[in-house]
Design a protein around this motif. Sequence first.
Motif, PDB file in Angstrom:
ATOM      1  N   GLN A   1       5.033   9.582   3.527  1.00 52.90           N
ATOM      2  CA  GLN A   1       5.525  10.887   3.606  1.00 52.90           C
ATOM      3  C   GLN A   1       5.007  12.114   2.623  1.00 52.90           C
ATOM      4  OE1 GLN A   1       8.146  11.481   5.809  1.00 52.90           O
ATOM      5  NE2 GLN A   1       7.774   9.566   6.762  1.00 52.90           N
ATOM      6  N   ARG A   2       4.530  11.476   1.656  1.00 52.74           N
ATOM      7  CA  ARG A   2       4.070  12.422   0.592  1.00 52.74           C
ATOM      8  C   ARG A   2       2.815  13.236   0.908  1.00 52.74           C
ATOM      9  NH1 ARG A   2       2.000  10.430  -4.349  1.00 52.74           N
ATOM     10  NH2 ARG A   2       1.171  12.474  -4.410  1.00 52.74           N
ATOM     11  N   SER A   3       2.460  14.178  -0.078  1.00 48.32           N
ATOM     12  CA  SER A   3       1.323  15.029   0.184  1.00 48.32           C
ATOM     13  C   SER A   3       0.008  14.459  -0.232  1.00 48.32           C
ATOM     14  CB  SER A   3       1.411  16.392  -0.627  1.00 48.32           C
ATOM     15  OG  SER A   3       1.173  16.078  -2.038  1.00 48.32           O
ATOM     16  N   ILE A   4      -1.256  14.542   0.593  1.00 47.29           N
ATOM     17  CA  ILE A   4      -2.335  13.813   0.407  1.00 47.29           C
ATOM     18  C   ILE A   4      -3.501  15.028   0.461  1.00 47.29           C
ATOM     19  CG2 ILE A   4      -4.005  12.228   1.483  1.00 47.29           C
ATOM     20  CD1 ILE A   4      -1.760  10.635   2.486  1.00 47.29           C
ATOM     21  N   ASP A   5      -4.227  14.717  -0.836  1.00 48.09           N
ATOM     22  CA  ASP A   5      -5.278  15.827  -0.675  1.00 48.09           C
ATOM     23  C   ASP A   5      -6.403  15.398  -0.120  1.00 48.09           C
ATOM     24  OD1 ASP A   5      -3.540  16.329  -3.085  1.00 48.09           O
ATOM     25  OD2 ASP A   5      -4.957  18.427  -3.027  1.00 48.09           O
TER      26      ASP A   5
ATOM     27  N   LEU B   1      -8.900  10.510   7.880  1.00 45.70           N
ATOM     28  CA  LEU B   1      -8.385   9.314   7.295  1.00 45.70           C
ATOM     29  C   LEU B   1      -6.957   9.654   6.502  1.00 45.70           C
ATOM     30  CD1 LEU B   1      -8.844   6.542   5.939  1.00 45.70           C
ATOM     31  CD2 LEU B   1      -9.836   7.350   4.085  1.00 45.70           C
ATOM     32  N   ARG B   2      -6.957  10.962   6.188  1.00 46.81           N
ATOM     33  CA  ARG B   2      -5.589  11.465   5.889  1.00 46.81           C
ATOM     34  C   ARG B   2      -4.569  11.423   7.184  1.00 46.81           C
ATOM     35  NH1 ARG B   2      -4.780  17.401   4.646  1.00 46.81           N
ATOM     36  NH2 ARG B   2      -5.347  17.574   6.923  1.00 46.81           N
ATOM     37  N   ASP B   3      -5.073  11.425   8.153  1.00 50.60           N
ATOM     38  CA  ASP B   3      -3.905  11.642   9.325  1.00 50.60           C
ATOM     39  C   ASP B   3      -3.818   9.993   9.760  1.00 50.60           C
ATOM     40  OD1 ASP B   3      -4.252  14.264   9.609  1.00 50.60           O
ATOM     41  OD2 ASP B   3      -5.499  14.446  11.163  1.00 50.60           O
ATOM     42  N   GLU B   4      -4.771   9.232   9.621  1.00 47.11           N
ATOM     43  CA  GLU B   4      -4.567   7.845   9.845  1.00 47.11           C
ATOM     44  C   GLU B   4      -3.518   7.063   8.860  1.00 47.11           C
ATOM     45  OE1 GLU B   4      -5.417   7.525  12.873  1.00 47.11           O
ATOM     46  OE2 GLU B   4      -6.210   5.578  12.707  1.00 47.11           O
ATOM     47  N   THR B   5      -3.715   7.544   7.710  1.00 46.36           N
ATOM     48  CA  THR B   5      -2.840   7.077   6.608  1.00 46.36           C
ATOM     49  C   THR B   5      -1.508   7.409   6.925  1.00 46.36           C
ATOM     50  OG1 THR B   5      -4.683   7.400   4.942  1.00 46.36           O
ATOM     51  CG2 THR B   5      -2.409   7.049   4.243  1.00 46.36           C
TER      52      THR B   5
ATOM     53  N   ILE C   1       0.852  -1.319  -0.149  1.00 47.02           N
ATOM     54  CA  ILE C   1      -0.080  -0.049   0.101  1.00 47.02           C
ATOM     55  C   ILE C   1       0.835   1.296   0.056  1.00 47.02           C
ATOM     56  CG2 ILE C   1      -1.805   1.145   1.100  1.00 47.02           C
ATOM     57  CD1 ILE C   1      -2.512  -1.435   2.479  1.00 47.02           C
ATOM     58  N   ARG C   2       2.012   1.295   0.825  1.00 51.64           N
ATOM     59  CA  ARG C   2       2.808   2.533   1.066  1.00 51.64           C
ATOM     60  C   ARG C   2       3.568   2.790  -0.386  1.00 51.64           C
ATOM     61  NH1 ARG C   2       6.772   0.968   4.720  1.00 51.64           N
ATOM     62  NH2 ARG C   2       5.500   1.157   6.360  1.00 51.64           N
ATOM     63  N   HIS C   3       3.856   1.557  -1.102  1.00 54.50           N
ATOM     64  CA  HIS C   3       4.521   1.887  -2.288  1.00 54.50           C
ATOM     65  C   HIS C   3       3.762   2.484  -3.471  1.00 54.50           C
ATOM     66  CE1 HIS C   3       5.687   0.284  -6.397  1.00 54.50           C
ATOM     67  NE2 HIS C   3       6.957   0.613  -6.140  1.00 54.50           N
ATOM     68  N   ALA C   4       2.042   1.870  -3.345  1.00 52.55           N
ATOM     69  CA  ALA C   4       1.565   2.451  -4.350  1.00 52.55           C
ATOM     70  C   ALA C   4       1.088   3.881  -4.073  1.00 52.55           C
ATOM     71  CB  ALA C   4       0.053   1.515  -4.389  1.00 52.55           C
ATOM     72  N   LEU C   5       1.110   4.204  -2.834  1.00 52.35           N
ATOM     73  CA  LEU C   5       0.649   5.636  -2.395  1.00 52.35           C
ATOM     74  C   LEU C   5       1.797   6.628  -2.818  1.00 52.35           C
ATOM     75  CD1 LEU C   5      -1.183   5.345   0.904  1.00 52.35           C
ATOM     76  CD2 LEU C   5      -2.208   5.354  -1.216  1.00 52.35           C
ATOM     77  N   GLU C   6       2.947   6.041  -2.534  1.00 60.53           N
ATOM     78  CA  GLU C   6       4.225   6.951  -2.734  1.00 60.53           C
ATOM     79  C   GLU C   6       4.366   7.067  -4.343  1.00 60.53           C
ATOM     80  OE1 GLU C   6       7.151   5.494   0.064  1.00 60.53           O
ATOM     81  OE2 GLU C   6       6.256   6.853   1.528  1.00 60.53           O
ATOM     82  N   HIS C   7       4.168   6.130  -5.117  1.00 64.02           N
ATOM     83  CA  HIS C   7       4.223   6.215  -6.237  1.00 64.02           C
ATOM     84  C   HIS C   7       3.025   6.750  -7.387  1.00 64.02           C
ATOM     85  CE1 HIS C   7       7.644   3.909  -5.289  1.00 64.02           C
ATOM     86  NE2 HIS C   7       8.204   4.369  -6.242  1.00 64.02           N
ATOM     87  N   SER C   8       1.819   7.156  -6.512  1.00 60.72           N
ATOM     88  CA  SER C   8       0.674   7.716  -7.152  1.00 60.72           C
ATOM     89  C   SER C   8       0.915   9.082  -7.451  1.00 60.72           C
ATOM     90  CB  SER C   8      -0.487   7.703  -6.240  1.00 60.72           C
ATOM     91  OG  SER C   8      -0.861   6.177  -5.967  1.00 60.72           O
ATOM     92  N   ASP C   9       0.530   9.450  -8.645  1.00 60.43           N
ATOM     93  CA  ASP C   9       0.580  10.846  -9.205  1.00 60.43           C
ATOM     94  C   ASP C   9       0.021  11.947  -8.335  1.00 60.43           C
ATOM     95  OD1 ASP C   9       2.404  10.892 -11.660  1.00 60.43           O
ATOM     96  OD2 ASP C   9       1.205   9.394 -11.770  1.00 60.43           O
ATOM     97  N   ALA C  10      -1.101  11.345  -7.717  1.00 59.65           N
ATOM     98  CA  ALA C  10      -1.883  12.209  -6.516  1.00 59.65           C
ATOM     99  C   ALA C  10      -2.630  11.253  -5.540  1.00 59.65           C
ATOM    100  CB  ALA C  10      -2.815  13.056  -7.216  1.00 59.65           C
ATOM    101  N   VAL C  11      -2.747  11.392  -4.407  1.00 55.24           N
ATOM    102  CA  VAL C  11      -3.524  10.554  -3.702  1.00 55.24           C
ATOM    103  C   VAL C  11      -4.307  11.371  -2.877  1.00 55.24           C
ATOM    104  CG1 VAL C  11      -3.263   9.524  -1.382  1.00 55.24           C
ATOM    105  CG2 VAL C  11      -1.498   9.082  -3.182  1.00 55.24           C
ATOM    106  N   THR C  12      -5.680  11.013  -2.866  1.00 55.98           N
ATOM    107  CA  THR C  12      -6.740  11.806  -1.907  1.00 55.98           C
ATOM    108  C   THR C  12      -7.453  10.760  -0.765  1.00 55.98           C
ATOM    109  OG1 THR C  12      -8.857  11.222  -3.239  1.00 55.98           O
ATOM    110  CG2 THR C  12      -7.174  12.838  -4.041  1.00 55.98           C
ATOM    111  N   THR C  13      -7.813  11.582   0.066  1.00 58.70           N
ATOM    112  CA  THR C  13      -8.559  10.797   1.125  1.00 58.70           C
ATOM    113  C   THR C  13      -9.986  11.507   1.224  1.00 58.70           C
ATOM    114  OG1 THR C  13      -7.749  12.009   3.019  1.00 58.70           O
ATOM    115  CG2 THR C  13      -6.627  10.002   2.530  1.00 58.70           C
TER     116      THR C  13
END
Length: 377
Positions: free
Chosen positions: A169-173, A158-162, A141-153
């Motif tokens: 470490q990356r930005s999450i909208d 849910l952002r804080d829990e993620t 999951i971490r790999h997929a999130l870190e390599h996505s062009d954008a991540v949203t919650t």
Amino acid sequence: MPERPLKIGITCYPTVGGSGILASELGDELAKRGHEIHFISYEQPFRMPVGPRVFFHPVIVNSYDLFKYPDYTLPLSVKMAEVSRDHGLDVLHVHYAVPHATAAFLACSMLPVDQRPRVVTTLHGTDTTLLGNDRGYVPAIRHALEHSDAVTTVSEFLRDETVRLLGVQRSIDVIHNFFEPHTPRRSREEVRRELGVADTDAMLLHTSNLRSAKRIDLLLETIAQLRPFAAFKLVILAGESFARYENEVRRLGIASHIIVRERVTEIEDYLQAADLALFTSENESFCLSILEAMSFGCPSVAFAVGGIPEVVESGKTGLLVPFGDTAALAKSVETLINDPGRRALLGRNAQERARGTFSAEVIVPRYEALYRRACGR
Ligand code: GMT
């Protein structure tokens, strides 16, 4: 110069659930705004729109004796690559990281660099709150999130829990969920007649898939505490069979107050007929069902867990109590049953908030801006 419409692939779970509903409604709204939408999944999503610019690409999973567990990720990634190449997708928007985001990366690596769509991943809840505790999934999951062009919650919670559980470490909208109600097919009176709810009864509504996090045990326990016991009915719109709770309903002596309908599609008919919605989840990253009720001026009473306080302002658009306190929950329900004026005020505020903060008009442009930003990279 106007921006050209985008070609967007959407992958979600097609089953009855908030993420599938949200993904389907998003596809519908994007198509209405001129974008071309390609749903990719093993079945047509439950509320997938029909109309121009909307396409469905089924993923076929064959079963082989060799495999104990049939694999979905590989055929999904092959289909994603195929659709991206054949239709020139700009974006693959995957709802739920597991396994959709991983499949999207496999798809991209099968394509020449100039044919790779941007990957946008939206987390809805349990891929963080449940699988985020499973060491067999976390690195993927971490790999997929870190390599996505954008991540949203779908909530700040849910952002804080993620960040906390997955160490991302990356930005999450944060883009909250939205709901655009369809016009009910039947009148409020017709629906209440069908259900056998008298005009003098308060109609309480609970809608969910009945999974363990919904805590149906606490829902029934709350109902058993309501006084006076005569003046209400609880209508449960169940995404799954309710049969496993029938014994408990009988044991608590509340059978004459419970009306169950399973796998209802015309949810708006029931939402407009309800006076009050009741939820007892122990965890909820957003709770789309509360928003659906709000859209029809129906206030909710619920536990203040997860992202629910971002949706309901307690005392203004509904009532929230600490998790597990069914006595307080029952008291809040009684208060609103006995005070139609307050109920109507909370309902009006709830509807205003649903329209002003969580409508398609407010939320969908945020996804469009995110896609453009990802494509501009
Ligand atoms: O457990 C569910 O309610 C289903 C699940 C889903 O993805 O289908 O719901 C999650 O996504 C919804 C839409 O974003 C949220 O409203 C729900 O709160 C969330 N469920 C949980 O976090 C348990």
